[in-house]
Design an enzyme around this catalytic site. Structure first.
Site, PDB file in Angstrom:
ATOM      1  N   ARG A 155       0.468  -7.399  -9.599  1.00 21.04           N
ATOM      2  CA  ARG A 155       0.083  -6.380  -8.631  1.00 21.04           C
ATOM      3  C   ARG A 155       0.398  -4.990  -9.188  1.00 21.04           C
ATOM      4  O   ARG A 155       1.486  -4.765  -9.713  1.00 21.04           O
ATOM      5  CB  ARG A 155       0.799  -6.592  -7.295  1.00 21.04           C
ATOM      6  CG  ARG A 155       0.402  -7.922  -6.658  1.00 21.04           C
ATOM      7  CD  ARG A 155       0.978  -8.142  -5.293  1.00 21.04           C
ATOM      8  NE  ARG A 155       0.625  -9.486  -4.820  1.00 21.04           N
ATOM      9  CZ  ARG A 155       1.032 -10.013  -3.685  1.00 21.04           C
ATOM     10  NH1 ARG A 155       1.822  -9.310  -2.890  1.00 21.04           N
ATOM     11  NH2 ARG A 155       0.671 -11.232  -3.340  1.00 21.04           N
TER      12      ARG A 155
ATOM     13  N   ARG B  73      10.025  -5.058  -5.589  1.00 22.73           N
ATOM     14  CA  ARG B  73       8.625  -4.638  -5.712  1.00 22.73           C
ATOM     15  C   ARG B  73       8.302  -4.450  -7.189  1.00 22.73           C
ATOM     16  O   ARG B  73       8.636  -3.423  -7.787  1.00 22.73           O
ATOM     17  CB  ARG B  73       8.398  -3.334  -4.937  1.00 22.73           C
ATOM     18  CG  ARG B  73       6.927  -2.997  -4.719  1.00 22.73           C
ATOM     19  CD  ARG B  73       6.785  -1.639  -4.071  1.00 22.73           C
ATOM     20  NE  ARG B  73       7.324  -1.591  -2.725  1.00 22.73           N
ATOM     21  CZ  ARG B  73       6.630  -1.894  -1.625  1.00 22.73           C
ATOM     22  NH1 ARG B  73       5.375  -2.281  -1.721  1.00 22.73           N
ATOM     23  NH2 ARG B  73       7.203  -1.802  -0.427  1.00 22.73           N
TER      24      ARG B  73
ATOM     25  N   GLU C 204      10.199  -8.841   3.772  1.00 20.34           N
ATOM     26  CA  GLU C 204       9.225  -9.939   3.712  1.00 20.34           C
ATOM     27  C   GLU C 204       9.452 -10.845   2.494  1.00 20.34           C
ATOM     28  O   GLU C 204       9.606 -10.361   1.373  1.00 20.34           O
ATOM     29  CB  GLU C 204       7.803  -9.388   3.652  1.00 20.34           C
ATOM     30  CG  GLU C 204       6.735 -10.473   3.587  1.00 20.34           C
ATOM     31  CD  GLU C 204       5.425  -9.987   2.972  1.00 20.34           C
ATOM     32  OE1 GLU C 204       4.729 -10.814   2.372  1.00 20.34           O
ATOM     33  OE2 GLU C 204       5.124  -8.784   3.080  1.00 20.34           O
TER      34      GLU C 204
ATOM     35  N   SER D 261       4.408 -15.064   3.778  1.00 19.28           N
ATOM     36  CA  SER D 261       3.331 -14.632   4.650  1.00 19.28           C
ATOM     37  C   SER D 261       2.356 -15.785   4.775  1.00 19.28           C
ATOM     38  O   SER D 261       2.067 -16.460   3.787  1.00 19.28           O
ATOM     39  CB  SER D 261       2.638 -13.406   4.048  1.00 19.28           C
ATOM     40  OG  SER D 261       1.583 -12.967   4.863  1.00 19.28           O
TER      41      SER D 261
ATOM     42  N   ARG E  30      10.840 -13.036  -5.261  1.00 22.39           N
ATOM     43  CA  ARG E  30      11.595 -12.137  -4.379  1.00 22.39           C
ATOM     44  C   ARG E  30      12.708 -12.868  -3.621  1.00 22.39           C
ATOM     45  O   ARG E  30      13.688 -12.248  -3.199  1.00 22.39           O
ATOM     46  CB  ARG E  30      10.654 -11.432  -3.405  1.00 22.39           C
ATOM     47  CG  ARG E  30      11.344 -10.368  -2.576  1.00 22.39           C
ATOM     48  CD  ARG E  30      10.438  -9.715  -1.565  1.00 22.39           C
ATOM     49  NE  ARG E  30       9.522  -8.757  -2.175  1.00 22.39           N
ATOM     50  CZ  ARG E  30       8.734  -7.947  -1.472  1.00 22.39           C
ATOM     51  NH1 ARG E  30       8.748  -8.000  -0.145  1.00 22.39           N
ATOM     52  NH2 ARG E  30       7.928  -7.103  -2.087  1.00 22.39           N
TER      53      ARG E  30
END
Length: 418
Positions: free
Chosen positions: A257, A272, A344, A347, A384
């Site tokens: 990403r 991140r 988070e 998801s 994460r």
């Protein structure tokens, strides 16, 4: 893309979905107009082709005296047909453009609003009482598990190395996720991480968030940000047999990403980053079973979080933060002690038939006719998670207790020590 028959029958429902997302209702009217124009263009072209066929038959049966006038009329009609077919092609393109501009219709019950308008569904677990806790990077460096400095040296900012027990911890976590998925009937898949534009676009990732995606221009391929993308493309242009229930896959992949627009956010550690690993659940099912399947995916995510003994909460994501493909999404957020908040870690989204219509994935319904399937996805474990595991299970001496369920996947280790 949404079902045009649903749009024609329920335009107000689509407008309400746009309002809930904070998006323009005028796009609904644009799509209705494009749909009507396209149907009119098709009808006109079909009628002219029918007339052309009739004139052609008259030419064949005409006398010598009648033929010249009929041939001239046929030539004139051929030009008219050609122009009508050009109009049809133009209307097809306009309809597709207007169709792609409308995101999935939000499921009833999803909260309206934007990123901060989520609803907390439940909180699970006890937040640990820690005296001056270290953050995951300090712990990772003490354990010889995370090396950000060399990651930056080799690849740039937001890259890292997992070394020693860090690498073993990630492999253990992802292997535990795969083991759980297999237990529940998922087929494990190691997916490609490069996909064609039609697959990336088919999943809805080339819309508002296209700037998040790495593209290899020389090869016209995209690096995936989740194995949802190749798993959605896995059955593109196929008719599936769902008579025995949902088809479920668990994809293990490296994910990429760009983190565009995140300058200055979460620059410390591995919260991140540009590259990470993930196990993603992906389901193909019927539309009438999609809601129940969504709840099952969420339950399996929560089972994994229980195994690593992390306090977490479940949130119902607001419509404006869903992404174009999702009709409903639930996030699980793990407690991060040094930040004093939830972040988070999983998801799960119900994309109904939105992706399947783009990718032409169908099954045979009760009538025997092909109809679109529903696609759903859900994170089962990702890099994460290491953040929450290290911080929540840290000890005063800098060691980290390994959750009991994870120990068999770490060779029986019960403690990670500096």
């Amino acid at each position: 893309m949404i079902d045009l028959r649903f749009l024609r029958d329920n335009p107000d429902a689509v407008r309400a979905s746009q309002r809930a997302r904070g998006e323009s209702e005028s796009r609904v009217d644009d799509l209705l107009a494009a749909d009507e124009a396209r149907r009119a263009a098709v009808a006109k072209a079909d009628a002219l082709r029918g007339e052309q066929k009739a004139v052609s038959n008259k030419v064949k049966a005409a006398s010598k005296e009648e033929r010249p006038a009929l041939v001239a009329a046929a030539r004139e009609l051929a030009a008219t047909v050609k122009a009508a077919e050009a109009d049809q092609a133009s209307s097809d393109a306009a309809l597709r453009e207007a169709h792609l501009a409308i995101p999935n219709v939000v499921e009833e019950g999803a909260p309206p609003g934007g990123e901060d308008d989520y609803v907390v569904v439940r909180e699970v677990g006890t937040i640990p009482s820690l005296d001056a806790p270290l953050d995951h990077l300090e712990l990772g460096e003490k354990l010889g598990a995370i090396d950000m400095e060399r990651g930056s040296k080799v690849s740039g900012s937001r890259f890292f190395f997992l070394t020693g027990v860090g690498a073993l911890l990630e492999l253990a976590l992802l292997n535990m996720a795969i083991a759980q998925a297999v237990e529940y009937g998922f087929t494990p898949v190691i997916t490609p991480t490069l996909v064609k534009p039609e697959i990336m676009g088919g999943t809805g990732f080339l819309g508002a968030h296209a700037d998040e995606i790495y593209r290899l221009e020389a090869d016209d391929l995209y690096l995936v940000g989740t194995s949802e993308v190749p798993l959605a493309g896995f059955h593109s242009d196929e008719i599936l047999d769902l008579s025995g229930g949902a088809k479920r896959y668990a994809g293990w992949s490296t994910c990429y990403r760009r983190e565009a627009g995140s300058y200055g956010k979460d620059t410390r550690g591995i919260i991140r980053v540009h590259q990470f690993d993930k196990v993603e659940m992906f389901s193909y099912t019927t539309l009438d079973q999609a809601h129940e399947e969504h709840q099952r995916l969420l339950a399996w995510e929560e089972e994994m979080l229980a195994k690593v003994e992390i306090p977490y909460r479940v949130i119902d994501v607001a419509a404006g933060d869903l992404g174009s493909s999702a009709a409903r999404k639930f996030d699980c957020e793990a407690w991060v002690p040094t930040q004093g908040r939830y972040r988070e870690v999983t998801s799960t989204s119900n994309c109904t038939d939105f992706q399947a219509r783009r990718l032409n994935i169908r099954h045979r319904g009760a009538s025997g006719r092909p109809e679109p399937v529903a696609t759903l996805n859900g994170t089962l474990a990702t890099t994460r998670w290491i953040v929450a595991i290290l911080e929540n299970h840290q000890q005063p001496d800098g060691s980290v207790v390994v959750p009991a369920a994870l120990r068999p996947f770490l060779g029986g280790r019960d403690v990670l020590a500096p």
